[in-house]
Design an enzyme around this catalytic site. Structure first.
Site, PDB file in Angstrom:
ATOM      1  N   ARG A 146       0.844  -1.185   0.000  1.00  0.00           N
ATOM      2  CA  ARG A 146       0.000   0.000   0.000  1.00  0.00           C
ATOM      3  C   ARG A 146       0.885   1.242   0.000  1.00  0.00           C
ATOM      4  O   ARG A 146       2.083   1.164   0.291  1.00  0.00           O
ATOM      5  CB  ARG A 146      -0.918   0.010   1.219  1.00  0.00           C
ATOM      6  CG  ARG A 146      -1.872  -1.196   1.293  1.00  0.00           C
ATOM      7  CD  ARG A 146      -2.683  -1.172   2.568  1.00  0.00           C
ATOM      8  NE  ARG A 146      -3.643  -2.274   2.653  1.00  0.00           N
ATOM      9  CZ  ARG A 146      -3.375  -3.464   3.181  1.00  0.00           C
ATOM     10  NH1 ARG A 146      -2.151  -3.708   3.667  1.00  0.00           N
ATOM     11  NH2 ARG A 146      -4.290  -4.406   3.223  1.00  0.00           N
ATOM     12  N   LYS A 171      -2.110  -2.742   7.293  1.00  0.00           N
ATOM     13  CA  LYS A 171      -3.505  -2.558   7.683  1.00  0.00           C
ATOM     14  C   LYS A 171      -3.888  -3.598   8.729  1.00  0.00           C
ATOM     15  O   LYS A 171      -3.597  -4.783   8.575  1.00  0.00           O
ATOM     16  CB  LYS A 171      -4.406  -2.698   6.451  1.00  0.00           C
ATOM     17  CG  LYS A 171      -5.839  -2.239   6.672  1.00  0.00           C
ATOM     18  CD  LYS A 171      -6.599  -2.235   5.365  1.00  0.00           C
ATOM     19  CE  LYS A 171      -8.019  -1.706   5.548  1.00  0.00           C
ATOM     20  NZ  LYS A 171      -8.750  -1.684   4.251  1.00  0.00           N
ATOM     21  N   HIS A 277      -3.231   3.221  -5.637  1.00  0.00           N
ATOM     22  CA  HIS A 277      -3.712   1.902  -5.233  1.00  0.00           C
ATOM     23  C   HIS A 277      -3.976   0.994  -6.433  1.00  0.00           C
ATOM     24  O   HIS A 277      -4.030  -0.229  -6.282  1.00  0.00           O
ATOM     25  CB  HIS A 277      -4.990   2.051  -4.400  1.00  0.00           C
ATOM     26  CG  HIS A 277      -5.176   0.955  -3.390  1.00  0.00           C
ATOM     27  ND1 HIS A 277      -4.312   0.767  -2.327  1.00  0.00           N
ATOM     28  CD2 HIS A 277      -6.112  -0.014  -3.279  1.00  0.00           C
ATOM     29  CE1 HIS A 277      -4.721  -0.260  -1.602  1.00  0.00           C
ATOM     30  NE2 HIS A 277      -5.799  -0.758  -2.165  1.00  0.00           N
ATOM     31  N   ARG A 280      -1.449  -1.721  -6.814  1.00  0.00           N
ATOM     32  CA  ARG A 280      -1.646  -2.887  -5.939  1.00  0.00           C
ATOM     33  C   ARG A 280      -2.674  -3.838  -6.550  1.00  0.00           C
ATOM     34  O   ARG A 280      -2.485  -5.056  -6.537  1.00  0.00           O
ATOM     35  CB  ARG A 280      -2.082  -2.410  -4.554  1.00  0.00           C
ATOM     36  CG  ARG A 280      -2.407  -3.521  -3.548  1.00  0.00           C
ATOM     37  CD  ARG A 280      -2.681  -2.891  -2.184  1.00  0.00           C
ATOM     38  NE  ARG A 280      -3.389  -3.766  -1.268  1.00  0.00           N
ATOM     39  CZ  ARG A 280      -2.801  -4.630  -0.441  1.00  0.00           C
ATOM     40  NH1 ARG A 280      -1.481  -4.746  -0.437  1.00  0.00           N
ATOM     41  NH2 ARG A 280      -3.516  -5.379   0.381  1.00  0.00           N
ATOM     42  N   HIS A 303      -4.207  -9.712   3.281  1.00  0.00           N
ATOM     43  CA  HIS A 303      -5.651  -9.785   3.497  1.00  0.00           C
ATOM     44  C   HIS A 303      -5.964 -10.765   4.623  1.00  0.00           C
ATOM     45  O   HIS A 303      -5.422 -11.876   4.659  1.00  0.00           O
ATOM     46  CB  HIS A 303      -6.376 -10.238   2.229  1.00  0.00           C
ATOM     47  CG  HIS A 303      -6.409  -9.199   1.159  1.00  0.00           C
ATOM     48  ND1 HIS A 303      -6.669  -9.486  -0.170  1.00  0.00           N
ATOM     49  CD2 HIS A 303      -6.225  -7.850   1.224  1.00  0.00           C
ATOM     50  CE1 HIS A 303      -6.636  -8.363  -0.870  1.00  0.00           C
ATOM     51  NE2 HIS A 303      -6.368  -7.370  -0.054  1.00  0.00           N
ATOM     52  N   TYR A 312     -10.180 -10.163  -7.147  1.00  0.00           N
ATOM     53  CA  TYR A 312      -9.286  -9.983  -8.291  1.00  0.00           C
ATOM     54  C   TYR A 312      -9.461 -11.056  -9.360  1.00  0.00           C
ATOM     55  O   TYR A 312      -8.928 -10.924 -10.458  1.00  0.00           O
ATOM     56  CB  TYR A 312      -7.828  -9.958  -7.811  1.00  0.00           C
ATOM     57  CG  TYR A 312      -7.535  -8.789  -6.900  1.00  0.00           C
ATOM     58  CD1 TYR A 312      -7.558  -7.489  -7.387  1.00  0.00           C
ATOM     59  CD2 TYR A 312      -7.262  -8.987  -5.553  1.00  0.00           C
ATOM     60  CE1 TYR A 312      -7.308  -6.408  -6.554  1.00  0.00           C
ATOM     61  CE2 TYR A 312      -6.997  -7.917  -4.716  1.00  0.00           C
ATOM     62  CZ  TYR A 312      -7.031  -6.628  -5.216  1.00  0.00           C
ATOM     63  OH  TYR A 312      -6.789  -5.567  -4.389  1.00  0.00           O
TER      64      TYR A 312
END
Length: 330
Positions: A146, A171, A277, A280, A303, A312
């Site tokens: 990120r 995150k 972003h 990514r 994630h 994706y």
């Protein structure tokens, strides 16, 4: 600018904002979360006629959120952020665990597919990135990091021998490991040489060391002035730390990269909306397209749930879910 708080709680007013800040910091939330929570708490108070939050309840919270959604037409994600700030205020600051808090309906985010560039578009974009931001952009696409994970990268977290980058406190405050693209080894070593020049300049001039997360500065008071903790992408000048008030060297500012990305997308004549972003998203999609296991991609992205990574897979299906149109079979 100080927030306006009711006269009847003149003493409690400024302290209320300070209490929000203190509650955020004790939980080690980011400076951006702190700023956002204070912003929404102050807007909530102003919207309700400068009444103290302790005097209000579900009706006022619901009215405020409805105002944001209907009259201000804000996005669901922004409305969710406002609600999170108010729940934090009541539960963590005012310590009121009221029944209606659990009954509030959270705004539903629309299910949107991410914008993904194909390999040719990525190449065109990276080829026209300004020199000062080109390496960061390539690193973002090559690692899946990120924006802030890249900017906050420390020297000690780049392992050339193992070909790895250790992403600290991503995150959800989680660490993870991602690859170090071999094609970026030399440019990264050159970047570290430039950073070393700034590091030695700071030491020679007696400037304070870089910011250390949480209580590390108290536990290791000299660590911030050591090379391993220095930024891979340091800012050109010094700036004042908004929390401590200390003037020190921070990492490069995110807006510089964001502006460079916008200008590069224009110069590359890309028809898709492009942000930092987007690199990514493209990283994840291209890995899946190359045949890598979705669990591996999940770990590289950091994630928590594989269902987040599954989004994706949509670009791997040509057309509508990979189904060939009957017109093409005619």
């Amino acid at each position: 600018m100080k927030p306006d708080i009711p006269d009847k709680v003149v003493a409690a007013g400024p302290r209320l904002v300070d209490q929000v800040r203190a509650a955020v910091r004790i939980r080690h939330y980011s400076i951006r979360t702190e700023e956002a929570y204070v912003h929404w708490v102050v807007r909530y108070i102003r919207f309700n006629g400068m009444r103290h939050p302790g005097e209000m309840g579900a009706r006022e919270v619901t009215a405020f959120l409805s105002h944001l959604a209907v009259e201000r037409d804000i996005a669901a994600a922004t409305q969710q952020q406002a609600l999170s700030a108010l729940l934090f205020l009541y539960r963590q600051v005012l310590e009121l665990d009221l029944p209606w808090l659990t009954d509030l309906v959270r705004p539903k985010k629309p299910a949107r597919l991410p914008t993904v560039l194909n390999r040719d578009e990525v190449k065109r974009l990276l080829d026209v990135m300004p020199v000062g931001q080109a390496l960061m952009a390539r690193l973002l696409y090559g690692t899946g990091m990120r924006l802030m994970e890249c900017l906050r990268l420390r020297v000690k977290d780049v392992d050339f021998d193992r070909g790895e980058i250790l992403v600290r406190e991503g995150k959800g405050a989680k660490d993870r490991v991602t690859m170090l693209p071999r094609t970026l080894e030399l440019p990264l070593r050159e970047q570290l040489a430039r950073a070393r020049t700034l590091f030695e300049h700071d030491r020679e001039n007696g400037f304070p060391g870089v910011y250390l997360p949480h209580a590390l500065e108290r536990k290791y008071p000299q660590a911030g002035a050591t090379w391993p903790w220095f930024w891979v992408f340091p800012a050109a000048g010094l700036s004042v730390d908004p929390r401590s008030g200390i003037e020190r060297r921070h990492h490069a500012h995110e807006k510089a990269l964001q502006r460079a990305m916008k200008e590069a997308a224009r110069r590359a004549v890309l028809s898709k909306p492009v942000s930092v972003h987007t690199l990514r998203h493209s990283f994840a999609t291209h890995l899946l397209d190359a045949g890598y296991d979705i669990r591996t991609v999940q770990e590289l992205l950091g994630h928590a749930d594989v269902s987040t990574t599954m989004i994706y897979t949509h670009v791997l299906n040509r057309g509508g879910r990979g189904v060939a149109s009957p017109l093409d079979r005619a």
